[in-house]
Enzyme design. Sequence first.
Site, PDB file in Angstrom:
ATOM      1  N   PRO A 136       3.490  23.031 -18.898  1.00  0.00           N
ATOM      2  CA  PRO A 136       4.552  23.474 -19.600  1.00  0.00           C
ATOM      3  C   PRO A 136       4.923  22.078 -20.706  1.00  0.00           C
ATOM      4  O   PRO A 136       5.022  21.179 -20.135  1.00  0.00           O
ATOM      5  CB  PRO A 136       5.525  23.926 -18.557  1.00  0.00           C
ATOM      6  CG  PRO A 136       5.425  23.179 -17.335  1.00  0.00           C
ATOM      7  CD  PRO A 136       4.069  23.253 -17.545  1.00  0.00           C
ATOM      8  N   ASN A 137       5.268  22.961 -21.858  1.00  0.00           N
ATOM      9  CA  ASN A 137       5.935  21.959 -23.111  1.00  0.00           C
ATOM     10  C   ASN A 137       4.939  21.037 -23.565  1.00  0.00           C
ATOM     11  O   ASN A 137       5.253  20.280 -24.342  1.00  0.00           O
ATOM     12  CB  ASN A 137       7.146  21.105 -22.540  1.00  0.00           C
ATOM     13  CG  ASN A 137       8.227  22.156 -22.104  1.00  0.00           C
ATOM     14  OD1 ASN A 137       8.567  23.088 -23.039  1.00  0.00           O
ATOM     15  ND2 ASN A 137       8.793  21.935 -20.812  1.00  0.00           N
TER      16      ASN A 137
ATOM     17  N   ARG B 250       7.548  16.695 -29.478  1.00  0.00           N
ATOM     18  CA  ARG B 250       8.687  16.727 -28.130  1.00  0.00           C
ATOM     19  C   ARG B 250       8.764  15.237 -27.786  1.00  0.00           C
ATOM     20  O   ARG B 250       8.204  14.441 -27.277  1.00  0.00           O
ATOM     21  CB  ARG B 250       7.758  17.027 -27.123  1.00  0.00           C
ATOM     22  CG  ARG B 250       8.582  16.995 -25.808  1.00  0.00           C
ATOM     23  CD  ARG B 250       7.837  17.716 -24.798  1.00  0.00           C
ATOM     24  NE  ARG B 250       8.469  17.743 -23.503  1.00  0.00           N
ATOM     25  CZ  ARG B 250       7.856  17.683 -22.392  1.00  0.00           C
ATOM     26  NH1 ARG B 250       6.501  17.623 -22.201  1.00  0.00           N
ATOM     27  NH2 ARG B 250       8.545  17.494 -21.228  1.00  0.00           N
TER      28      ARG B 250
ATOM     29  N   TYR C  15       6.979  10.654 -25.191  1.00  0.00           N
ATOM     30  CA  TYR C  15       5.682  11.005 -25.057  1.00  0.00           C
ATOM     31  C   TYR C  15       4.711  10.789 -26.314  1.00  0.00           C
ATOM     32  O   TYR C  15       3.591  11.243 -26.287  1.00  0.00           O
ATOM     33  CB  TYR C  15       5.668  12.744 -25.013  1.00  0.00           C
ATOM     34  CG  TYR C  15       6.259  13.122 -23.898  1.00  0.00           C
ATOM     35  CD1 TYR C  15       5.863  12.728 -22.673  1.00  0.00           C
ATOM     36  CD2 TYR C  15       7.632  13.923 -23.820  1.00  0.00           C
ATOM     37  CE1 TYR C  15       6.587  13.217 -21.300  1.00  0.00           C
ATOM     38  CE2 TYR C  15       8.242  14.115 -22.478  1.00  0.00           C
ATOM     39  CZ  TYR C  15       7.702  13.907 -21.428  1.00  0.00           C
ATOM     40  OH  TYR C  15       8.182  14.086 -20.123  1.00  0.00           O
TER      41      TYR C  15
ATOM     42  N   ASN D 178      -2.242  17.841 -16.028  1.00  0.00           N
ATOM     43  CA  ASN D 178      -1.097  17.408 -16.369  1.00  0.00           C
ATOM     44  C   ASN D 178      -0.119  18.738 -15.960  1.00  0.00           C
ATOM     45  O   ASN D 178      -0.209  19.437 -16.903  1.00  0.00           O
ATOM     46  CB  ASN D 178      -0.800  16.745 -17.635  1.00  0.00           C
ATOM     47  CG  ASN D 178       0.426  16.274 -17.831  1.00  0.00           C
ATOM     48  OD1 ASN D 178       1.440  16.517 -17.040  1.00  0.00           O
ATOM     49  ND2 ASN D 178       0.821  15.450 -18.963  1.00  0.00           N
TER      50      ASN D 178
ATOM     51  N   ALA E 290       6.266  19.320 -15.728  1.00  0.00           N
ATOM     52  CA  ALA E 290       7.476  19.544 -14.861  1.00  0.00           C
ATOM     53  C   ALA E 290       7.185  20.334 -13.468  1.00  0.00           C
ATOM     54  O   ALA E 290       7.524  20.037 -12.432  1.00  0.00           O
ATOM     55  CB  ALA E 290       8.519  20.206 -15.474  1.00  0.00           C
TER      56      ALA E 290
ATOM     57  N   GLU F 254      -4.690  13.731 -11.349  1.00  0.00           N
ATOM     58  CA  GLU F 254      -3.242  13.926 -11.853  1.00  0.00           C
ATOM     59  C   GLU F 254      -3.114  12.770 -12.947  1.00  0.00           C
ATOM     60  O   GLU F 254      -3.120  11.452 -12.661  1.00  0.00           O
ATOM     61  CB  GLU F 254      -2.330  13.929 -10.724  1.00  0.00           C
ATOM     62  CG  GLU F 254      -0.848  14.117 -11.107  1.00  0.00           C
ATOM     63  CD  GLU F 254      -0.168  13.944 -10.041  1.00  0.00           C
ATOM     64  OE1 GLU F 254      -0.247  13.910  -8.741  1.00  0.00           O
ATOM     65  OE2 GLU F 254       1.310  13.529 -10.325  1.00  0.00           O
TER      66      GLU F 254
ATOM     67  N   HIS G 135      -0.233  11.734 -16.071  1.00  0.00           N
ATOM     68  CA  HIS G 135       1.041  11.946 -16.840  1.00  0.00           C
ATOM     69  C   HIS G 135       1.088  11.102 -18.076  1.00  0.00           C
ATOM     70  O   HIS G 135       0.637   9.644 -18.004  1.00  0.00           O
ATOM     71  CB  HIS G 135       2.323  11.695 -15.949  1.00  0.00           C
ATOM     72  CG  HIS G 135       2.303  12.595 -14.888  1.00  0.00           C
ATOM     73  ND1 HIS G 135       2.738  13.925 -15.039  1.00  0.00           N
ATOM     74  CD2 HIS G 135       1.991  12.348 -13.531  1.00  0.00           C
ATOM     75  CE1 HIS G 135       2.544  14.386 -13.762  1.00  0.00           C
ATOM     76  NE2 HIS G 135       2.017  13.577 -12.902  1.00  0.00           N
ATOM     77  N   LEU G 136       1.553  11.274 -19.257  1.00  0.00           N
ATOM     78  CA  LEU G 136       1.681  10.384 -20.306  1.00  0.00           C
ATOM     79  C   LEU G 136       2.671   9.346 -20.210  1.00  0.00           C
ATOM     80  O   LEU G 136       2.260   8.164 -20.316  1.00  0.00           O
ATOM     81  CB  LEU G 136       1.999  11.180 -21.690  1.00  0.00           C
ATOM     82  CG  LEU G 136       1.075  12.193 -22.111  1.00  0.00           C
ATOM     83  CD1 LEU G 136       1.762  13.495 -22.318  1.00  0.00           C
ATOM     84  CD2 LEU G 136       0.309  11.688 -23.411  1.00  0.00           C
TER      85      LEU G 136
ATOM     86  N   ARG H  51      11.488   6.678 -14.613  1.00  0.00           N
ATOM     87  CA  ARG H  51      12.297   7.759 -15.191  1.00  0.00           C
ATOM     88  C   ARG H  51      13.118   8.427 -13.979  1.00  0.00           C
ATOM     89  O   ARG H  51      13.332   7.443 -13.036  1.00  0.00           O
ATOM     90  CB  ARG H  51      11.339   8.734 -15.764  1.00  0.00           C
ATOM     91  CG  ARG H  51      10.483   8.298 -16.922  1.00  0.00           C
ATOM     92  CD  ARG H  51       9.760   9.416 -17.691  1.00  0.00           C
ATOM     93  NE  ARG H  51      10.609  10.236 -18.197  1.00  0.00           N
ATOM     94  CZ  ARG H  51      10.205  11.510 -18.764  1.00  0.00           C
ATOM     95  NH1 ARG H  51       8.974  11.716 -18.689  1.00  0.00           N
ATOM     96  NH2 ARG H  51      11.042  12.314 -19.326  1.00  0.00           N
TER      97      ARG H  51
HETATM   98  C1  DQA Z   1       4.931  14.544 -17.902  1.00  0.00           C
HETATM   99  C2  DQA Z   1       6.069  14.049 -17.119  1.00  0.00           C
HETATM  100  C3  DQA Z   1       6.747  15.210 -16.346  1.00  0.00           C
HETATM  101  O1  DQA Z   1       8.013  14.760 -15.306  1.00  0.00           O
HETATM  102  C4  DQA Z   1       7.350  15.937 -17.469  1.00  0.00           C
HETATM  103  O2  DQA Z   1       8.222  17.062 -16.919  1.00  0.00           O
HETATM  104  C5  DQA Z   1       6.415  16.378 -18.534  1.00  0.00           C
HETATM  105  C6  DQA Z   1       5.528  15.446 -18.896  1.00  0.00           C
HETATM  106  C7  DQA Z   1       4.108  13.333 -18.527  1.00  0.00           C
HETATM  107  O3  DQA Z   1       3.005  13.725 -18.982  1.00  0.00           O
HETATM  108  O4  DQA Z   1       4.663  12.452 -18.528  1.00  0.00           O
HETATM  109  O5  DQA Z   1       6.426  17.535 -18.996  1.00  0.00           O
HETATM  110  O6  DQA Z   1       4.004  15.220 -17.049  1.00  0.00           O
END
Ligand code: DQA
Length: 144
Positions: free
Chosen positions: A10-11, A18, A23, A73, A76, A97, A99-100, A106
């Site tokens: 998501p997102n 965003r 990011y 990725n 959330a 796994e 994450h950017l 965080r």
């Molecule tokens: C994320 C980190 C997550 O906590 C967040 O909800 C995201 C992006 C990252 O790529 O840093 O949507 O996965």
Amino acid sequence: MKKIAVINGPNLNLLGRREPEIYGRVSLEAIQQALEERFGGRCSLTFFQSNSEGGLIDHIQGLGGRAEGLVINAGAYTHTSVAIRDALLAAAVPFVEVHLSNVFAREGFRHSSTLSDKAVGVICGFGPLGYELAVEGLLEAIGA
Ligand code: DQA
């Protein structure tokens, strides 16, 4: 040639627009293009993004036997989804796994993952480069 599926949750379709201070300004499309350019000769890549948990699970289920490795990725959902963990375990395909952002720098709720203990490896904090590091590590891990 090994088949690698790159999955975004998501997102992440909003990447580039965003919260760019977290990011960055690179779009998901540009990330996927960079992966294709770097790894296209070494593996066959597929890309999928969904904002819904069910969409991600359906896609992972559909990969059974069709991908030899996964980069995910889960956005959330990483921090909440037992169902995505279960789908990955059912697919029984090695995954990395990614994450950017550095999730450990965080909010506390981003420090836990339902996926990490089952992953080949976890990469976070390197922005778009993290996806390339993930594919590189995954190919090494599966002997490609
Ligand atoms: C994320 C980190 C997550 O906590 C967040 O909800 C995201 C992006 C990252 O790529 O840093 O949507 O996965």
